[in-house]
Design an enzyme around this catalytic site. Sequence first.
Site, PDB file in Angstrom:
ATOM      1  N   ARG A 159      12.218   5.996  26.564  1.00 36.45           N
ATOM      2  CA  ARG A 159      11.071   5.103  26.550  1.00 36.45           C
ATOM      3  C   ARG A 159      11.097   4.309  25.270  1.00 36.45           C
ATOM      4  O   ARG A 159      11.543   4.835  24.254  1.00 36.45           O
ATOM      5  CB  ARG A 159       9.794   5.962  26.526  1.00 36.45           C
ATOM      6  CG  ARG A 159       8.920   5.811  27.697  1.00 36.45           C
ATOM      7  CD  ARG A 159       7.910   6.917  27.679  1.00 36.45           C
ATOM      8  NE  ARG A 159       6.681   6.493  27.012  1.00 36.45           N
ATOM      9  CZ  ARG A 159       5.578   7.226  27.028  1.00 36.45           C
ATOM     10  NH1 ARG A 159       5.567   8.384  27.614  1.00 36.45           N
ATOM     11  NH2 ARG A 159       4.507   6.792  26.425  1.00 36.45           N
ATOM     12  N   GLY A 341      12.909   0.897  18.187  1.00 40.24           N
ATOM     13  CA  GLY A 341      14.201   1.179  17.561  1.00 40.24           C
ATOM     14  C   GLY A 341      14.283   2.551  16.930  1.00 40.24           C
ATOM     15  O   GLY A 341      15.095   2.776  16.032  1.00 40.24           O
ATOM     16  N   ARG A 342      13.417   3.438  17.397  1.00 47.38           N
ATOM     17  CA  ARG A 342      13.366   4.807  16.847  1.00 47.38           C
ATOM     18  C   ARG A 342      12.995   4.810  15.366  1.00 47.38           C
ATOM     19  O   ARG A 342      13.245   5.782  14.660  1.00 47.38           O
ATOM     20  CB  ARG A 342      14.697   5.563  17.048  1.00 47.38           C
ATOM     21  CG  ARG A 342      15.184   5.664  18.492  1.00 47.38           C
ATOM     22  CD  ARG A 342      14.080   6.011  19.451  1.00 47.38           C
ATOM     23  NE  ARG A 342      14.548   6.450  20.761  1.00 47.38           N
ATOM     24  CZ  ARG A 342      13.826   6.303  21.881  1.00 47.38           C
ATOM     25  NH1 ARG A 342      12.657   5.681  21.854  1.00 47.38           N
ATOM     26  NH2 ARG A 342      14.275   6.777  23.026  1.00 47.38           N
ATOM     27  N   MET A 343      12.392   3.715  14.898  1.00 49.25           N
ATOM     28  CA  MET A 343      11.944   3.644  13.498  1.00 49.25           C
ATOM     29  C   MET A 343      10.462   4.031  13.450  1.00 49.25           C
ATOM     30  O   MET A 343       9.584   3.223  13.122  1.00 49.25           O
ATOM     31  CB  MET A 343      12.188   2.228  12.939  1.00 49.25           C
ATOM     32  CG  MET A 343      13.663   1.894  12.827  1.00 49.25           C
ATOM     33  SD  MET A 343      14.517   3.026  11.703  1.00 49.25           S
ATOM     34  CE  MET A 343      14.020   2.335  10.137  1.00 49.25           C
TER      35      MET A 343
END
Length: 369
Positions: A159, A341-343
């Site tokens: 997701r 962006g998984r940040m």
Amino acid sequence: MDTPRLPVPIGEAARRCGVATSTLRYYEERALVSPSRRSGGRRWYGQEDLRRIVVVQLAQRLAESLDAWIARGVPGSVPGSGLASGLMDAHDETGGTRRGPRSAGDEPPFRPEPPLGAEPPFGSEPPFGSEPASFEGAAHRSAQSPQLPSAARLAELRRRYGRAELVESEIPGDPLVLFHTWLADALAEGVPEPNAMVVATVGVDGLPSARTVLLKGLDERGFVFYTNYGSAKAADLDAHPNAALVFPWHAMERQVRVTGSAGRVTREESAAYFASRPLESRLGAWASPQSQVVADRESLDRAYAETAERFAVTEDVPIPDFWGGYRVRPEVVEFWQGRHGRMHDRIRYRRTEGTERTGERWIVERLAP
Ligand SMILES: Cc1cc2nc3c(=O)[nH]c(=O)nc-3n(C[C@H](O)[C@H](O)[C@H](O)COP(=O)(O)O)c2cc1C
Ligand SMILES: Cc1ncc(COP(=O)(O)O)c(CN)c1O
């Protein structure tokens, strides 16, 4: 407490059995319970009537679980097929439009099986690791589609997050204030079981275990849950009085982690909470030797029925000695908010002793995602 002598009027009978008076009238209509009538046609419930009410409730409860079982498509569907559809529901192709938040009410817990021979829709595979059942049709299905989702499919599940941000300038100095805000958000969103948390403990053998419990109290002293003091988790906590908690609020793209020391709450606190639980949960606490091996389902049902019978005529179902709460005093509380962006945003609060002048306070730090 004063125990009114039997027989008792309808209000008292309802109170003792933990049901509404309308339920008792309905039971009477259906000839399940037949209280005697006296002056002015008032109903009077004797010992046998109270016992029957509890037995009828138990029968109803069992029938309900049977209905739920049948509704899940058993026999004829792969047990637990809800898991696969749940996994697939979370799927959101990269670059695709994010689905808006859904309320808890409109999420079907189980996706119906496709008719045999039909092409299964995307996301209808049986759960990962499920054994092909030995009923007719299983072999047929396995010829059409693999029983396990391919590794590639699992690898595709992801997701994109991005519904909110967590910034230092906007957060309170006390993690419990932020926790309350996030819990309120989860409630408002309709997150199922918003107070469910995973509790991790360390066993006497040094091995970790984790399981879900319900948060039932929270103040500056910590996070409270209730359980059986003879359970595996209780043995762990009594040997190693530290715990880690996780609140997995996926629908919110949020997670909260807590670590701290854990200890039993007072008997008064446990008794007060126990007394507030529905009758069936109180009976369940007495009937279940939590975490012990039992012979079969029937022996559990028998234990429940016997417990119900034993308490049917008493004033109340008191708290068992072997049941009560634990409180986890937070030392570290981490808030996680999913970002692109998984940040992700990760903000960690650490308790410090502070000085005599400043007193106890929290150090706030940002962690890399
Ligand atoms: C949503 C949910 C809530 C639960 N709440 C509790 C709870 O509040 N207390 C409890 O003892 N077990 C609760 N359970 C059951 C536990 O997860 C676990 O099976 C049980 O406590 C035995 O754990 P143990 O053998 O590690 O002690 C819950 C399970 C689920 C799925
Ligand atoms: C075994 C057990 N004990 C206690 C609880 C807490 O339930 P209650 O809300 O009735 O206190 C649960 C909740 N699922 C449970 O499964």
